[in-house]
Design an enzyme around this catalytic site. Structure first.
Site, PDB file in Angstrom:
ATOM      1  N   HIS A 124      23.276  24.421 -46.639  1.00  0.00           N
ATOM      2  CA  HIS A 124      22.230  22.725 -47.000  1.00  0.00           C
ATOM      3  C   HIS A 124      21.279  22.914 -48.287  1.00  0.00           C
ATOM      4  O   HIS A 124      20.864  21.827 -48.922  1.00  0.00           O
ATOM      5  CB  HIS A 124      22.312  22.207 -45.996  1.00  0.00           C
ATOM      6  CG  HIS A 124      23.165  21.540 -45.283  1.00  0.00           C
ATOM      7  ND1 HIS A 124      23.578  22.247 -43.895  1.00  0.00           N
ATOM      8  CD2 HIS A 124      23.753  20.754 -44.817  1.00  0.00           C
ATOM      9  CE1 HIS A 124      24.378  21.509 -43.113  1.00  0.00           C
ATOM     10  NE2 HIS A 124      24.729  20.192 -44.013  1.00  0.00           N
ATOM     11  N   GLU A 154      35.889  17.921 -39.087  1.00  0.00           N
ATOM     12  CA  GLU A 154      35.190  19.260 -39.601  1.00  0.00           C
ATOM     13  C   GLU A 154      34.981  20.372 -38.584  1.00  0.00           C
ATOM     14  O   GLU A 154      34.597  21.586 -39.104  1.00  0.00           O
ATOM     15  CB  GLU A 154      33.588  18.399 -39.891  1.00  0.00           C
ATOM     16  CG  GLU A 154      33.073  18.921 -39.545  1.00  0.00           C
ATOM     17  CD  GLU A 154      31.354  17.521 -39.831  1.00  0.00           C
ATOM     18  OE1 GLU A 154      31.311  18.951 -40.890  1.00  0.00           O
ATOM     19  OE2 GLU A 154      30.461  17.189 -38.914  1.00  0.00           O
ATOM     20  N   ASP A 156      32.147  21.957 -42.601  1.00  0.00           N
ATOM     21  CA  ASP A 156      32.236  22.848 -41.888  1.00  0.00           C
ATOM     22  C   ASP A 156      33.896  23.377 -41.330  1.00  0.00           C
ATOM     23  O   ASP A 156      34.017  24.590 -41.098  1.00  0.00           O
ATOM     24  CB  ASP A 156      31.974  21.445 -40.564  1.00  0.00           C
ATOM     25  CG  ASP A 156      29.908  21.858 -40.730  1.00  0.00           C
ATOM     26  OD1 ASP A 156      29.585  22.825 -40.526  1.00  0.00           O
ATOM     27  OD2 ASP A 156      29.881  20.839 -40.506  1.00  0.00           O
ATOM     28  N   CYS A 169      34.331  13.831 -47.863  1.00  0.00           N
ATOM     29  CA  CYS A 169      32.335  14.168 -48.623  1.00  0.00           C
ATOM     30  C   CYS A 169      32.109  15.661 -48.702  1.00  0.00           C
ATOM     31  O   CYS A 169      30.549  15.450 -48.560  1.00  0.00           O
ATOM     32  CB  CYS A 169      31.487  13.012 -47.181  1.00  0.00           C
ATOM     33  SG  CYS A 169      31.718  13.572 -45.149  1.00  0.00           S
TER      34      CYS A 169
HETATM   35  C1  PEP Z   1      30.524  19.181 -44.188  1.00  0.00           C
HETATM   36  O1  PEP Z   1      30.666  19.624 -43.087  1.00  0.00           O
HETATM   37  O2  PEP Z   1      31.561  19.222 -44.969  1.00  0.00           O
HETATM   38  C2  PEP Z   1      29.400  18.253 -44.303  1.00  0.00           C
HETATM   39  C3  PEP Z   1      29.607  16.999 -45.025  1.00  0.00           C
HETATM   40  O3  PEP Z   1      28.809  17.553 -43.582  1.00  0.00           O
HETATM   41  P1  PEP Z   1      27.479  19.096 -43.766  1.00  0.00           P
HETATM   42  O4  PEP Z   1      27.501  19.209 -44.956  1.00  0.00           O
HETATM   43  O5  PEP Z   1      26.349  18.322 -43.872  1.00  0.00           O
HETATM   44  O6  PEP Z   1      27.835  20.017 -42.834  1.00  0.00           O
HETATM   45 MG    MG Z   2      28.925  19.158 -41.898  1.00  0.00          MG
END
Ligand code: PEP
Ligand code: MG
Length: 576
Positions: free
Chosen positions: A191, A433, A457, A504
């Site tokens: 993140h 995910e 994920d 996403c």
């Molecule tokens: C993902 O896991 O691809 C996602 C968009 O969520 P995050 O990156 O916030 O875990």
């Molecule tokens: Mg995620």
């Protein structure tokens, strides 16, 4: 000149002096306070002292059990520092006199003590400095919540060099004099790296021990697209990178020229290109880059970097303002995804051995319906001010999805009873995910209005690769055949059930994979705003037939490397 190679986390080139942050150093924010704030600040101070005392006593017990009473007694000196009336009174009287936040005052008092002790010609007292230092850091950590960095006082643009940065540290760089960062640890889709992309600053992570080799003030070049970091570059290298920067600008201009055109293939198939945001301020960036709506609004930042939980009203105001700004386009708000690499100090979530496999996201929300319902209420109330959709992170099976839907149903009923307005037909989606969700997407599709594939994920869980661990980063392959097959399966399951499928995760914004995903039938792409123009350019350069052929050929390949090379080659052919 020395060249280092790390993991490219956020593209772009930056040249400037290093600003090193030590592992245990705190940059304590200096915030003015009013008379009314004083009692709260005193209470914060007392709570921090109590918490620190508890920590030390526990530590003492553990050490006594493991090593013996004598060793444990070393910490008696630490406890004495905490009870030092002079120190405590000094902090409180300066707080009342100077009107700054207690963390700042405490750190100043601490400095004074250390200064005084270090001038004393007494070996025993000199040794107390390390006790004061140690305890002081513990108190400060408790006062600040978690390690928090402030970049407010930077006078010139710097490149931050740190062992690790938490997502909230990265968020603190927003609009500050930070032109890039490099870290010892971390992976491409941690993140922290995602935040760097949204802040539009280059970042290289996973450099192992770069903090041992660079000091504040050293001249650096970082190339966030290749993962290269150069220490004290010579004139010729500097010139090469400046030239590269210019070239990048030229390419960007070509992409920018189509940013406001529709995302439509040469043969007329249109797809949705949305942006991902973490903070409401990023909407402007989506608009500037030609995005239509928001395909992922991560809401964790409401809960981080603060004491106490966000209220319904505060969330409602933020969601409402985002909904209004983006209307008539959609905003997909993801319910809070805490845990994993995003922690919340004040909730006292126990430290877990494997946080990514632990009490995270929807699991946490279902266990804390009070927190979950507050957020759902805020989202539903805001839903009349634009086109809001809601989605849950980390659904692993049908029961979780049903439980979450049940809670949303209850909140809807409560709002209806109170005659509060909300969009009764709000679309509710599930993030896919977790591999179990990917494989049972046909079952989940019956209870969801849409899917959004979270590849960050999905890749980490299906390939068993911690997304934040640089040591296994080489295994983190979006183009791995296992991932492609899952993505294909999810899209097909969604379409069979008549629901749209979005993506996403960061993979949706990887130019090399855009054509393949288009060919697999993806309906919506949501990505960091800066890549939107390039993705649009690519989509506008192909036909569906071409994309489907490329997807079919990619699916026949045996390794992630082969798929990656194949996709890169095809992309070059398409956009030149
Ligand atoms: C993902 O896991 O691809 C996602 C968009 O969520 P995050 O990156 O916030 O875990
Ligand atoms: Mg995620």
């Amino acid at each position: 000149m020395i060249k280092f190679s790390g993991i490219a986390a956020a593209g772009g080139i930056s040249v400037g002096p290093a600003y090193k942050i030590g592992r245990e150093e705190f940059v304590v924010p200096r915030e003015p306070i009013t008379d009314q704030d004083i009692p709260v600040q005193i209470q914060l101070f007392e709570e921090a002292l109590i918490k620190t005392r508890k920590e030390i006593v526990e530590l003492q017990k553990r050490i006594a059990a493991d090593m013996g009473q004598d060793e444990a007694e070393i910490f008696d000196a630490h406890l004495l520092v905490l009870e030092d009336r002079m120190l405590i009174e000094d902090v409180i009287s300066r707080l009342k006199k100077e009107h700054f936040n207690v963390a700042f005052i405490f750190s100043e008092v601490l400095k004074k003590y250390i200064d005084v002790f270090s001038k004393i010609e007494d070996e025993y007292l000199k040794e107390r400095i390390s006790d004061i230092n140690d305890v002081g850091k513990r108190v400060l950590r408790n006062l600040l919540g978690k390690q928090r960095l402030a970049f407010d006082d930077l006078k010139e643009k710097v490149i931050v060099v740190a062992h690790d940065l938490s997502p909230s540290d990265t968020a603190a760089m927003h609009k500050k004099n930070v032109s890039g960062f490099v870290t010892d640890i971390g992976g491409k889709t941690s993140h922290t790296a995602i935040m760097a992309k949204s802040l539009e600053i280059p970042a290289v992570v996973g450099l192992q021990d770069i903090t041992l080799k660079i000091k504040t003030g050293d001249m650096l070049i970082i190339d966030g697209s290749t993962g290269v970091v150069i220490l004290e570059p010579d004139e010729a290298t500097l010139a090469v990178y400046q030239e590269e920067e210019k070239k990048l600008k030229g390419i960007t201009e070509r992409f920018f020229a189509v940013k406001d055109e529709p995302a439509i293939t040469k043969d007329g198939k249109s797809v949705v290109i949305n942006g991902n945001i973490e903070l409401p301020e990023e909407i402007d960036s989506i608009k500037m880059h030609g995005g239509t709506g928001i395909g992922l609004y991560r809401t964790e930042f409401f809960y981080m970097n603060r004491k106490g939980l966000p209220t319904e009203e505060e969330q409602y105001e933020a969601y409402r303002s985002v909904a209004e700004k983006v209307a008539p386009c959609e905003v997909i708000i993801r319910t809070v995804d805490l845990g994993g690499d995003k922690f919340l100090s004040q909730l006292q979530i126990p430290v877990e051995m494997k946080p990514f496999l632990g009490w995270r996201a929807i699991r946490f929300c279902l266990a804390r319906p009070d927190i979950f319902k507050t957020q759902i209420r805020a989202i539903l109330r805001a839903s009349v001010h634009g086109k809001l959709k809601l989605m849950y992170p980390m659904i692993s099976g049908l029961e979780e999805l049903q439980q979450a839907n049940k809670i949303v149903g209850e909140v809807k009923q409560e709002l209806a009873d109170k005659k509060l307005a909300f969009d009764k037909d709000i679309k509710i989606g599930a993030m896919i995910e977790v591999p179990s969700a990917a494989i049972t997407a046909d079952i989940l599709a019956k209870e969801a209005d849409f899917f959004s594939i979270g590849t960050n994920d999905l890749i980490q869980y299906s390939l068993a690769v911690d997304r934040t661990n640089e040591k296994v980063a080489y295994l983190y392959e979006p183009a791995h055949p296992a991932v492609l097959r899952m993505v294909k399966g999810i899209i097909e399951a969604g379409h069979r059930a008549g629901i749209p499928v979005a993506m996403c995760g960061e993979m949706a914004g990887e130019p090399a994979f855009a054509v393949m995903l288009l060919g697999l039938g993806l309906d919506e792409f949501s990505m960091p705003p800066q890549v939107i123009p390039e993705l649009k350019y690519i989509i506008r350069s192909v036909t569906m037939k071409q994309a489907q052929d490329i997807a079919s050929q990619a699916l026949l390949l045996s390794t992630g490397k082969q798929v990656e090379e194949f996709s890169q080659r095809k992309l070059k052919e398409i956009i030149g």
